[in-house]
Design an enzyme around this catalytic site. Structure first.
Site, mmCIF file in Angstrom:
data_model
loop_
_atom_site.group_PDB
_atom_site.id
_atom_site.type_symbol
_atom_site.label_atom_id
_atom_site.label_comp_id
_atom_site.label_asym_id
_atom_site.label_seq_id
_atom_site.Cartn_x
_atom_site.Cartn_y
_atom_site.Cartn_z
ATOM 1 N N CYS A 1 1.056 -1.160 0.132
ATOM 2 C CA CYS A 1 0.147 0.160 0.079
ATOM 3 C C CYS A 1 0.795 1.128 0.111
ATOM 4 O O CYS A 1 1.707 1.515 0.841
ATOM 5 C CB CYS A 1 -0.969 -0.079 1.293
ATOM 6 S SG CYS A 1 -1.710 1.544 1.542
ATOM 7 N N ARG B 1 -14.588 1.577 5.534
ATOM 8 C CA ARG B 1 -13.301 0.357 5.104
ATOM 9 C C ARG B 1 -12.330 0.276 6.095
ATOM 10 O O ARG B 1 -12.186 1.523 6.941
ATOM 11 C CB ARG B 1 -12.979 0.758 3.758
ATOM 12 C CG ARG B 1 -13.843 1.001 2.488
ATOM 13 C CD ARG B 1 -13.310 1.177 1.393
ATOM 14 N NE ARG B 1 -12.198 0.234 1.011
ATOM 15 C CZ ARG B 1 -11.132 0.661 0.209
ATOM 16 N NH1 ARG B 1 -10.843 1.561 -0.178
ATOM 17 N NH2 ARG B 1 -10.164 -0.448 -0.011
ATOM 18 N N SER C 1 -2.793 8.692 6.783
ATOM 19 C CA SER C 1 -1.547 8.472 6.566
ATOM 20 C C SER C 1 -1.038 9.855 6.558
ATOM 21 O O SER C 1 0.117 10.107 6.951
ATOM 22 C CB SER C 1 -1.257 7.842 5.064
ATOM 23 O OG SER C 1 -2.049 8.672 4.025
ATOM 24 N N THR D 1 -8.827 0.347 6.576
ATOM 25 C CA THR D 1 -7.691 0.606 5.790
ATOM 26 C C THR D 1 -6.297 0.664 6.793
ATOM 27 O O THR D 1 -6.528 0.514 7.855
ATOM 28 C CB THR D 1 -7.990 2.009 5.075
ATOM 29 O OG1 THR D 1 -8.036 3.012 6.126
ATOM 30 C CG2 THR D 1 -9.072 1.893 3.956
ATOM 31 N N VAL D 2 -5.382 0.474 5.911
ATOM 32 C CA VAL D 2 -4.028 0.867 6.619
ATOM 33 C C VAL D 2 -3.430 2.174 5.752
ATOM 34 O O VAL D 2 -3.666 2.516 4.673
ATOM 35 C CB VAL D 2 -3.000 -0.262 6.293
ATOM 36 C CG1 VAL D 2 -3.556 -1.528 7.267
ATOM 37 C CG2 VAL D 2 -3.111 -0.883 4.857
ATOM 38 N N TYR E 1 -5.330 4.732 -9.335
ATOM 39 C CA TYR E 1 -6.417 3.836 -9.034
ATOM 40 C C TYR E 1 -7.792 4.097 -9.810
ATOM 41 O O TYR E 1 -8.391 3.369 -10.274
ATOM 42 C CB TYR E 1 -6.882 4.095 -7.437
ATOM 43 C CG TYR E 1 -5.916 3.350 -6.618
ATOM 44 C CD1 TYR E 1 -6.232 2.095 -6.102
ATOM 45 C CD2 TYR E 1 -4.572 3.940 -6.148
ATOM 46 C CE1 TYR E 1 -5.133 1.632 -5.261
ATOM 47 C CE2 TYR E 1 -3.680 3.442 -5.463
ATOM 48 C CZ TYR E 1 -4.210 2.125 -4.818
ATOM 49 O OH TYR E 1 -3.195 1.372 -4.262
#
Length: 307
Positions: free
Chosen positions: A56, A118, A137, A120-121, A178
């Site tokens: 990711c 969702r 992030s 997510t990371v 994406y």
């Protein structure tokens, strides 16, 4: 891909595709990165766990900031990866997996039992409070910058222009790849690809006469850009069908990407096997047989022109 609905995992539910186009949802959890939390992160980083996926780019940006700001070997990292049966799973060797946690979504439910969204990371997990402090992030990069050592990645006097360029790179490149790769309509794909390469052309011109985006020093914008560029020829130019040109075809961008890759500790944060697996197997429905493309033959250790 699945998501949490009122704290319960729903495997067949997701909201990122709308009318054949990819729509990224913003981080749903609010960051709790107060001065108290930042002081704890500065003084006792072992009281937290950074949960990240090597595939990711958003995770990678946070990991890169932790490396540049002196947290290597001090802040534990739990890697997520493998097939996303219930979203991101935790790889078996790591501080959270060894305690019995298997899936990222359980961290979200523990933080907010009614969470919808969702899983997510990256996330920063507080071991004492047993909750996620942030799943943003951008906020984590800023937290590592403020709590870590060494030169600032986003000095206050440069913050407005760094943040403005970061938004432009996100919209035109990091998220646009994406939109191209997950598009289910030709016009959506064509629009996204045009945006990607218009942005790459802009960045190529900007880096033609400078080492980094803002001169001779590395900013948070450089780290976030690198996290996208290091994946481009491996998965975005192939699996995500951004086929017009590769990063190795852009002299300035290729110098920039290798220059950061060859910084101390950075190559160890790049796992091309996990990147390819994460995208070819988990991202997108246009690879039904799960065939993983081979790694392009690229010499990442070539130092030509980097002085």
């Amino acid at each position: 891909m699945g998501m949490l609905i009122d704290g319960q995992w729903e495997a067949d539910t997701d909201r990122f595709m709308q009318d054949g186009t990819f729509q990224r949802e913003p981080s749903a959890l609010s960051s709790d990165l107060s001065d108290t939390a930042l002081n704890r992160l500065r003084d006792t980083p072992e009281a937290f766990i950074l949960v990240a996926s090597a595939s990711c780019p958003w995770s990678h940006g946070a990991v890169l900031a932790s490396i540049f700001k002196g947290f290597s070997g001090r802040l534990p990292i739990q890697w997520a990866g493998g097939p996303r049966v219930e979203g991101y799973g935790l790889l078996p060797h790591g501080p959270l997996a060894e305690s019995g946690t298997r899936h990222i979504h359980t961290l979200y439910s523990a933080t907010d039992p009614a969470y919808t969204g969702r899983a997510t990371v990256p996330v920063l997990w507080d071991l004492d409070a047993e909750c996620i402090l942030s799943n943003s992030s951008a906020d984590l990069i800023d937290a590592f910058d403020r709590a870590g050592t060494g030169p600032s990645l986003c000095p206050d006097d440069r913050r407005p222009e760094i943040e403005a360029l970061t938004r432009r790179i996100f919209d035109g490149l990091s998220n646009a790849v994406y939109r191209a790769g997950l598009a289910e309509r030709q016009d959506a794909y064509d629009d996204a690809v045009d945006t990607v390469f218009d942005t790459l052309d802009m960045l190529e011109a900007r880096l033609a006469d400078t080492r980094y985006l803002f001169g001779g020093w590395i900013s948070s914008a450089d780290l976030r850009l690198f996290a996208t560029l290091v994946r481009f020829d491996t998965v975005y130019a192939t699996h995500f069908r951004c086929t017009r040109r590769r990063i190795v075809d852009y002299p300035a961008l290729w110098h920039f990407t290798r220059r950061i890759y060859q910084q101390p500790g950075i190559r160890d944060s790049v796992d091309f096997d996990e990147i390819r697996f994460g995208y070819y197997v988990n991202d997108g429905s246009h690879n039904p047989h799960g065939i993983i493309g081979q790694q392009p033959l690229i010499d990442w250790d070539d130092a030509t022109g980097l002085d």
